[in-house]
Motif scaffolding. Structure first.
Motif, mmCIF file in Angstrom:
data_model
loop_
_atom_site.group_PDB
_atom_site.id
_atom_site.type_symbol
_atom_site.label_atom_id
_atom_site.label_comp_id
_atom_site.label_asym_id
_atom_site.label_seq_id
_atom_site.Cartn_x
_atom_site.Cartn_y
_atom_site.Cartn_z
ATOM 1 N N LEU A 113 -2.595 13.032 0.133
ATOM 2 C CA LEU A 113 -3.863 13.416 0.754
ATOM 3 C C LEU A 113 -4.005 12.907 2.181
ATOM 4 O O LEU A 113 -5.035 13.128 2.817
ATOM 5 N N ARG A 114 -2.998 12.205 2.677
ATOM 6 C CA ARG A 114 -2.981 11.682 4.052
ATOM 7 C C ARG A 114 -4.116 10.689 4.307
ATOM 8 O O ARG A 114 -4.680 10.631 5.391
ATOM 9 N N MET A 115 -4.427 9.905 3.298
ATOM 10 C CA MET A 115 -5.387 8.818 3.467
ATOM 11 C C MET A 115 -4.681 7.660 4.178
ATOM 12 O O MET A 115 -3.593 7.240 3.768
ATOM 13 N N ALA B 16 0.850 -1.184 0.000
ATOM 14 C CA ALA B 16 0.000 0.000 0.000
ATOM 15 C C ALA B 16 0.895 1.246 0.000
ATOM 16 O O ALA B 16 1.834 1.349 -0.765
ATOM 17 N N TRP B 17 0.619 2.201 0.867
ATOM 18 C CA TRP B 17 1.387 3.438 0.917
ATOM 19 C C TRP B 17 1.692 3.759 2.376
ATOM 20 O O TRP B 17 1.084 3.185 3.287
ATOM 21 N N PRO B 18 2.615 4.661 2.658
ATOM 22 C CA PRO B 18 2.981 4.945 4.050
ATOM 23 C C PRO B 18 1.827 5.564 4.821
ATOM 24 O O PRO B 18 1.023 6.325 4.272
ATOM 25 N N ALA B 19 1.755 5.243 6.094
ATOM 26 C CA ALA B 19 0.714 5.796 6.957
ATOM 27 C C ALA B 19 1.217 7.067 7.622
ATOM 28 O O ALA B 19 2.340 7.111 8.134
ATOM 29 N N SER B 20 0.407 8.114 7.603
ATOM 30 C CA SER B 20 0.716 9.315 8.375
ATOM 31 C C SER B 20 0.327 9.070 9.826
ATOM 32 O O SER B 20 -0.602 8.311 10.120
ATOM 33 N N GLU B 21 1.039 9.698 10.728
ATOM 34 C CA GLU B 21 0.748 9.515 12.153
ATOM 35 C C GLU B 21 -0.583 10.167 12.499
ATOM 36 O O GLU B 21 -0.897 11.269 12.032
ATOM 37 N N VAL B 22 -1.390 9.488 13.307
ATOM 38 C CA VAL B 22 -2.670 10.023 13.750
ATOM 39 C C VAL B 22 -2.525 10.463 15.201
ATOM 40 O O VAL B 22 -2.335 9.634 16.090
ATOM 41 N N PRO B 23 -2.594 11.770 15.480
ATOM 42 C CA PRO B 23 -2.418 12.239 16.859
ATOM 43 C C PRO B 23 -3.496 11.694 17.787
ATOM 44 O O PRO B 23 -4.653 11.508 17.386
ATOM 45 N N ALA B 24 -3.109 11.436 19.021
ATOM 46 C CA ALA B 24 -4.082 11.009 20.045
ATOM 47 C C ALA B 24 -4.750 12.252 20.629
ATOM 48 O O ALA B 24 -4.095 13.268 20.885
ATOM 49 N N LEU B 25 -6.051 12.161 20.830
ATOM 50 C CA LEU B 25 -6.815 13.274 21.398
ATOM 51 C C LEU B 25 -7.280 12.921 22.804
ATOM 52 O O LEU B 25 -7.460 11.744 23.131
ATOM 53 N N PRO B 26 -7.498 13.922 23.643
ATOM 54 C CA PRO B 26 -8.019 13.635 24.982
ATOM 55 C C PRO B 26 -9.429 13.077 24.909
ATOM 56 O O PRO B 26 -10.200 13.398 24.001
ATOM 57 N N GLY B 27 -9.777 12.217 25.864
ATOM 58 C CA GLY B 27 -11.107 11.634 25.877
ATOM 59 C C GLY B 27 -11.231 10.525 24.855
ATOM 60 O O GLY B 27 -10.250 9.925 24.412
ATOM 61 N N LYS B 28 -12.462 10.259 24.460
ATOM 62 C CA LYS B 28 -12.748 9.139 23.576
ATOM 63 C C LYS B 28 -13.865 9.508 22.617
ATOM 64 O O LYS B 28 -14.839 10.176 22.996
ATOM 65 N N GLY B 29 -13.751 9.062 21.388
ATOM 66 C CA GLY B 29 -14.752 9.352 20.382
ATOM 67 C C GLY B 29 -16.039 8.569 20.565
ATOM 68 O O GLY B 29 -16.144 7.687 21.414
ATOM 69 N N ARG B 30 -17.014 8.887 19.709
ATOM 70 C CA ARG B 30 -18.338 8.269 19.775
ATOM 71 C C ARG B 30 -18.471 7.152 18.740
ATOM 72 O O ARG B 30 -17.823 7.183 17.701
ATOM 73 N N ASP B 31 -19.356 6.196 19.021
ATOM 74 C CA ASP B 31 -19.648 5.166 18.029
ATOM 75 C C ASP B 31 -20.275 5.794 16.787
ATOM 76 O O ASP B 31 -21.001 6.792 16.869
ATOM 77 N N LEU B 32 -20.007 5.178 15.668
ATOM 78 C CA LEU B 32 -20.405 5.725 14.375
ATOM 79 C C LEU B 32 -21.834 5.333 14.025
ATOM 80 O O LEU B 32 -22.186 4.155 14.017
#
Length: 409
Positions: A118-120, A3-19
């Motif tokens: 595009l940082r996909m 595939a292609w290289p992965a860009s780093e995904v920063p960690a955010l405080p708290g937790k996200g919601r279910d989709l």
């Protein structure tokens, strides 16, 4: 295939919601709550002319899905294919006097470059149809042995009657299916088929075309739909969370693929949600390789357009909407990017915890990217006109935009 290289995904405080996401099969919004590992399959390109804005819009939608899931502290098992042998690819290579394998490799490499810019986030498994053939042949043989497939002049067809759930992905009537089948690579008028909608599983070798050893099937090459089924079942199994692609794949591709898998396993459904992105138009018509009305990501990049602005242009439209690419859409995205970068470049600013939660809420609500952009816009407008003393705010907004929207400020 890599595939292609992965860009780093920063960690955010708290937790996200279910989709919560729109499911084509049920024609309503469902809440997905995967286990520790969320599973997604997205149909990839046929690499004879990549990557136009319509492609980018589709992969942007499913990149957002990954980011929402990662924000819930889940792992994501993402699989994508490359249809590196098919009629359109062979026809383009013949027309232009190119070797079809070289054409596929060149366009796939360009697609990787565009996705990186595009940082996909890349799939864990990026599988070409050709490399999947050893796994495809046994599935076709199983379907034939079970009476779910039949031979016709050396070709092997799937019988849609073998799956009692056939038609439950696209929810179209028989006449609409027949028209779309003829338009999208099927052969409903071929004499001898049991049902006009029956799709080809294995095409017997044709003179001058590539073919592979198909065991008891004879030499040939796989049909379009069974390719994705073999790859998905091998890497994800049945009942994975999302089957994704453009809205033009709901029928026949996703409909047929689901029936193939369900006939093979006697399990239902193949995917918990069938999610489809809208089409992008140019000059009043859907972007199409056959029409030639395409805007290429690589051409925009060569012209000096910041990939982050391209991504913001995509995000300014809801993923399910059909929309038109114009110079104004891009200009607005460039201006937005400049405003956002100016706002986060200040040493301090207005509190931003609310921005994080607004963006999370918007994306969890059927990937409402325009609402997420509006939340950031409100903070940016206030930030650029007011004084604040929160030294952490600009960095938090920058990390939020990066982590959840894939835009590096």
């Amino acid at each position: 295939m890599h595939a292609w290289p992965a860009s780093e995904v920063p960690a955010l405080p708290g937790k996200g919601r279910d989709l919560q996401i729109h499911d084509t099969a049920t024609q309503g919004t469902i809440t997905l709550a995967p286990g520790p590992v969320a599973r997604i399959y997205v149909c990839g390109i046929t690499p004879y002319d990549a990557t136009h804005i319509g492609h980018a819009a589709t992969y942007n939608a499913f990149d957002l899905v990954q980011r929402v899931w990662l924000d819930t502290k889940r792992q994501v098992h993402y699989v994508q294919n490359v249809t590196d042998v098919d009629d359109p690819l062979l026809e383009r290579a013949l027309r232009d006097g190119h070797d079809w394998t070289e054409l596929a490799e060149r366009e796939t490499a360009l697609f990787r470059e565009d996705m990186t810019a595009l940082r996909m986030l890349p799939p864990q498994h990026y599988i070409g149809a050709v490399e999947a053939i050893p796994g495809i042949v046994p599935l076709v043989e199983r379907l034939r042995d079970a009476g779910a497939a039949y031979d016709l002049e050396g070709d092997v067809y799937f019988s849609v009657e073998a799956d009692p759930h056939f038609g439950q992905v696209s929810n179209l009537d028989a006449e609409a299916m027949r028209l779309l089948s003829a338009e999208r690579g099927g052969d409903p008028d071929r004499p001898g088929k049991k049902n006009p909608l029956d799709p080809m599983l294995w095409m017997a070798a044709r003179p001058g075309e590539p073919s592979w050893d198909g065991g008891s099937l004879g030499r040939g090459r796989p049909g379009w739909h069974i390719e994705c089924v073999a790859i998905a079942l091998d890497h994800l199994g049945m009942g994975f969370d999302i089957q994704g692609g453009g809205s033009d794949l709901a029928f026949p591709h996703h409909e047929m693929g689901a029936s193939h898998a369900q006939a093979l396993t006697r399990e239902f459904p193949m995917a918990k949600a069938y999610v489809h992105a809208g089409m992008v138009a140019l000059h009043g018509a859907k972007m199409s390789k056959s029409k030639g009305n395409l805007v290429f990501v690589s051409a925009l990049r060569r012209a000096g357009v910041d990939p982050a602005a391209i991504r913001l242009a995509l995000l300014s439209h809801h993923y399910r909407d059909d929309w038109e690419w114009t110079d104004d859409v891009l200009a607005e995205a460039v201006a937005r990017l400049e405003r956002w970068r100016a706002a986060v470049s200040r040493p301090d600013g207005l509190p931003a915890d609310g921005v994080v939660e607004e963006v999370r809420e918007a994306l969890s609500n059927d990937l409402d990217a325009p609402a997420a952009l509006a939340a950031v816009d409100r903070w940016v407008d206030a930030q650029n006109t007011s004084d604040g003393d929160d030294e952490s705010a600009p960095g938090l907004v920058s990390r939020t935009v990066d982590a959840l929207l894939g835009v590096a400020l």
